[in-house]
Design a protein around this motif. Structure first.
Motif, short mmCIF file in Angstrom:
data_model
loop_
_atom_site.label_atom_id
_atom_site.label_comp_id
_atom_site.label_asym_id
_atom_site.label_seq_id
_atom_site.Cartn_x
_atom_site.Cartn_y
_atom_site.Cartn_z
N MET A 1 -0.48 7.21 -2.94
CA MET A 1 1.05 6.69 -2.91
C MET A 1 1.28 8.51 -2.34
SD MET A 1 1.03 5.69 -6.69
CE MET A 1 3.28 5.24 -6.69
N ARG A 2 0.54 9.27 -2.66
CA ARG A 2 1.33 11.27 -2.27
C ARG A 2 1.38 10.79 -0.35
NH1 ARG A 2 0.79 13.51 -7.06
NH2 ARG A 2 2.68 13.23 -8.36
N MET B 1 13.67 10.33 1.79
CA MET B 1 14.46 9.37 1.19
C MET B 1 13.92 9.38 0.14
SD MET B 1 14.82 7.98 4.40
CE MET B 1 15.21 6.07 2.91
N ASN B 2 15.34 9.15 -0.33
CA ASN B 2 15.38 8.95 -2.27
C ASN B 2 14.79 9.49 -2.99
OD1 ASN B 2 16.86 7.63 -4.08
ND2 ASN B 2 15.64 5.70 -4.63
N PRO B 3 14.82 11.37 -2.99
CA PRO B 3 13.79 11.86 -3.31
C PRO B 3 14.68 11.75 -4.65
CG PRO B 3 16.31 12.59 -2.32
CD PRO B 3 15.64 11.56 -1.90
N GLY B 4 13.76 12.35 -5.78
CA GLY B 4 12.94 13.01 -7.22
C GLY B 4 12.87 11.28 -7.74
N LYS B 5 12.62 10.36 -6.77
CA LYS B 5 12.68 8.21 -7.38
C LYS B 5 10.94 8.45 -6.93
CE LYS B 5 17.29 9.24 -7.82
NZ LYS B 5 17.63 8.35 -6.70
N LEU B 6 10.46 7.44 -8.19
CA LEU B 6 8.95 6.93 -8.41
C LEU B 6 8.53 7.45 -7.67
CD1 LEU B 6 8.47 3.85 -6.37
CD2 LEU B 6 6.62 5.84 -6.21
N LEU B 7 8.04 9.06 -7.34
CA LEU B 7 7.48 10.03 -7.42
C LEU B 7 7.93 11.98 -7.53
CD1 LEU B 7 5.20 9.47 -4.03
CD2 LEU B 7 4.62 8.74 -6.50
N LYS C 1 -0.85 7.09 -13.98
CA LYS C 1 -1.72 6.59 -12.85
C LYS C 1 -3.21 7.26 -12.77
CE LYS C 1 0.71 2.93 -10.23
NZ LYS C 1 -0.21 1.79 -10.04
N SER C 2 -4.25 7.08 -12.15
CA SER C 2 -4.66 8.15 -12.02
C SER C 2 -4.95 8.78 -10.87
CB SER C 2 -6.59 6.74 -11.27
OG SER C 2 -6.06 6.13 -10.03
N ASP C 3 -6.03 9.60 -10.44
CA ASP C 3 -6.21 10.62 -9.80
C ASP C 3 -5.68 9.64 -8.56
OD1 ASP C 3 -5.34 13.01 -11.88
OD2 ASP C 3 -7.42 13.33 -12.00
N LEU D 1 2.24 -4.05 6.74
CA LEU D 1 2.34 -3.19 6.35
C LEU D 1 4.60 -3.44 5.20
CD1 LEU D 1 2.69 -1.08 10.05
CD2 LEU D 1 0.87 -0.80 7.48
N LYS D 2 4.49 -4.36 5.65
CA LYS D 2 5.76 -4.88 4.67
C LYS D 2 5.10 -4.35 3.35
CE LYS D 2 4.85 -10.08 3.70
NZ LYS D 2 3.08 -10.22 4.60
N HIS D 3 4.37 -4.50 2.59
CA HIS D 3 4.29 -4.31 1.38
C HIS D 3 4.02 -2.50 1.04
CE1 HIS D 3 3.40 -8.58 0.26
NE2 HIS D 3 2.19 -8.56 0.81
N LEU D 4 4.62 -1.57 2.03
CA LEU D 4 4.99 -0.65 1.67
C LEU D 4 5.98 -0.76 1.43
CD1 LEU D 4 3.04 1.56 4.63
CD2 LEU D 4 2.40 1.40 1.83
N PHE D 5 6.90 -1.26 1.60
CA PHE D 5 8.67 -0.92 1.31
C PHE D 5 9.33 -1.95 0.07
CE2 PHE D 5 7.36 -0.50 6.04
CZ PHE D 5 8.12 1.03 6.29
N ILE D 6 8.42 -3.06 0.37
CA ILE D 6 8.37 -3.94 -1.37
C ILE D 6 7.74 -3.37 -2.45
CG2 ILE D 6 8.49 -6.36 -2.11
CD1 ILE D 6 7.40 -7.32 0.91
N GLY D 7 8.92 -2.65 -3.02
CA GLY D 7 8.63 -2.07 -3.74
C GLY D 7 8.44 -0.53 -3.47
#
Length: 467
Positions: A448-449, A461-467, A440-442, A192-198
């Protein structure tokens, strides 16, 4: 905030403690992106002093639908740390080194500890924490992990993701996940840590991490070399890796435009080699015992010069000389900032063998669109990560938003054609958010979503960033 902003201020200040509220001029450095690209605005700025205080803040914000932007050292380059009216939470006061275990080769640090402080603590324990980036004196571990920072030593030790055994994080609803695993082998389900790293703070806030340490090198050799072309640099990398038995710690490429820019804005730095060349390489080798690298390095470079893939070079004869050579690389961003308030910054990666073709084709595309543009190409050649920055011609006005976006798009088109990535180590943030969905592909975007929805169902959480 809301019509109940005064109630929220009172409640959050009470939860976080009197030292957590940041007001007046003290807010300004946290709201300003260091290059001035994105102006920040926050309804409230808080710096909790512990994971538990942060947990209380997050529970309140979640219950009252208050969006949150986490921030570390505010050194990011894609706007991910910049608030746009939300509650800004700085992790700078969550800043203890909790544990150092030389026997386990681990160090547990909280999110607000600077990267440099982690390096120093590891050194005092006779160990090495190898992650090294230009902002290491001010960037914080939480931000480094949330963007999966790379740096100059990736070729030997990997990205930030590769240097973490476990993390602790506060989830959007305030729950604390203690994943501070110190095991090298732990095959119990999803990692699970890799969800938060990056994750750029979009799924929760990292508050601490167990970091991997390594033996300290007994000997290093640093060399600054003139090379005739990027293709020669690729050949040189293969040669040095093969002849040294994989002892290469860093292998940095820079074009002549960057070297001249750094020398112009940092006149105390000496020109490293007499030969003027279109490209240069800064490389470092390291070994676990003394007396094995000096002669080996000389032999490798002699062979490289015989093959005409190196035309000139210098080998540092002391730590001070090595530091001076590295200053030419580490001052790259500052030199560009001094030269121009704005530039088009592309942080890309391509397979190493594709670097020469990428540089040629990207250069052709940029100069066709913007004749006279100054291309600054430099970065971590050893892992295919090139920082490709474009400055307006000398004396010309900076590129406008529309022109800059067009140039960035052209560079990214070349990147994708070479099986590369539009973000190697800086992240997505605001800068590349809209383009991400086109690259990114669909299926990838849906996955991710889906993860975002499960962990941050309210989208706070950090809205408007990354997604």
């Amino acid at each position: 905030m809301t019509d109940h902003s005064s109630d929220a201020l009172t409640a959050l200040t009470s939860l976080a403690g009197p030292d957590a509220l940041i007001e007046g001029d003290d807010r300004t450095p946290l709201l300003e992106e260091w290059r001035g690209r994105w102006p920040g605005e926050a309804s409230l700025v808080l710096a909790p002093g512990s994971t538990e205080e942060l947990s209380s803040i997050m529970r309140y914000c979640h219950a009252h639908d208050l969006a949150v932007v986490p921030q570390g050292g505010n050194t990011g380059l894609v706007g991910g740390q910049v608030p746009q009216g939300e509650v800004l939470i700085s992790t700078r006061r969550i800043n203890r080194i909790r544990d150092i275990s030389p026997e386990d080769f681990t160090l547990t640090a909280e999110a607000g500890v600077t990267l440099e402080a982690v390096q120093d603590a590891a050194r005092e324990a006779g160990r090495l924490f190898p992650l090294s980036i230009g902002s290491e004196g001010s960037c914080n571990i939480g931000g480094v992990l949330s963007t999966n920072a790379g740096g100059v030593n990736v070729i030997r030790y990997g990205n930030a993701r590769d240097l973490v055994l476990g993390i602790e994080a506060v989830l959007p609803d305030g729950r604390i996940w203690n994943g501070l695993n110190r095991l090298r082998k732990n095959n119990t389900g999803y990692d699970l840590k890799h969800l938060f790293i990056g994750g750029e703070g979009t799924l929760g806030i990292i508050t601490a991490a167990v970091l991997k340490l390594y033996p300290r090198p007994a000997e290093t050799q640093t060399a600054f070399l003139a090379v005739p072309s990027p293709a020669a640099a690729v050949d040189l990398l293969s040669l040095v890796q093969e002849k040294s038995g994989g002892a290469v710690t860093s292998f940095e490429l820079m074009n002549a435009n960057l070297l001249e820019l750094v020398l112009a804005h940092f006149p105390d730095l000496p020109r490293p080699v007499e030969t003027r060349s279109p490209f240069y390489v800064l490389t470092e080798l390291s070994a676990g015992r003394q007396g094995v690298l000096a002669e080996l390095t000389e032999d490798i470079l002699s062979g490289a010069m015989e093959r005409k893939i190196v035309s000139d070079g210098t080998i540092a004869q002391s730590e001070g000389q090595a530091y001076t050579l590295w200053a030419l690389r580490h001052n790259a961003s500052e030199a560009m900032k001094k030269d121009a308030a704005q530039c088009v910054k592309c942080d890309i990666s391509v397979p190493i063998r594709e670097v020469p073709s990428f540089l040629e084709k990207a250069g052709n595309a940029v100069t066709a669109e913007a004749p006279g543009a100054r291309i600054i190409a430099f970065g971590h050649m050893g892992d295919g990560n090139i920082h490709y920055d474009i400055l307006a011609p000398d004396g010309a006005s900076p590129f406008g938003v529309k022109k800059g976006a067009r140039l960035e798009h052209l560079v990214h088109e070349v990147v994708v054609a070479h099986d590369g990535s539009i973000s190697a180590e800086h992240g997505i943030g605001l800068l590349k958010r809209d383009e991400l969905k086109t690259r990114k592909s669909d299926v990838e975007m849906e996955m991710m979503r889906a993860i975002k929805t499960v962990l941050d169902s309210k989208g706070l959480m950090n809205p408007g960033k990354l997604l």
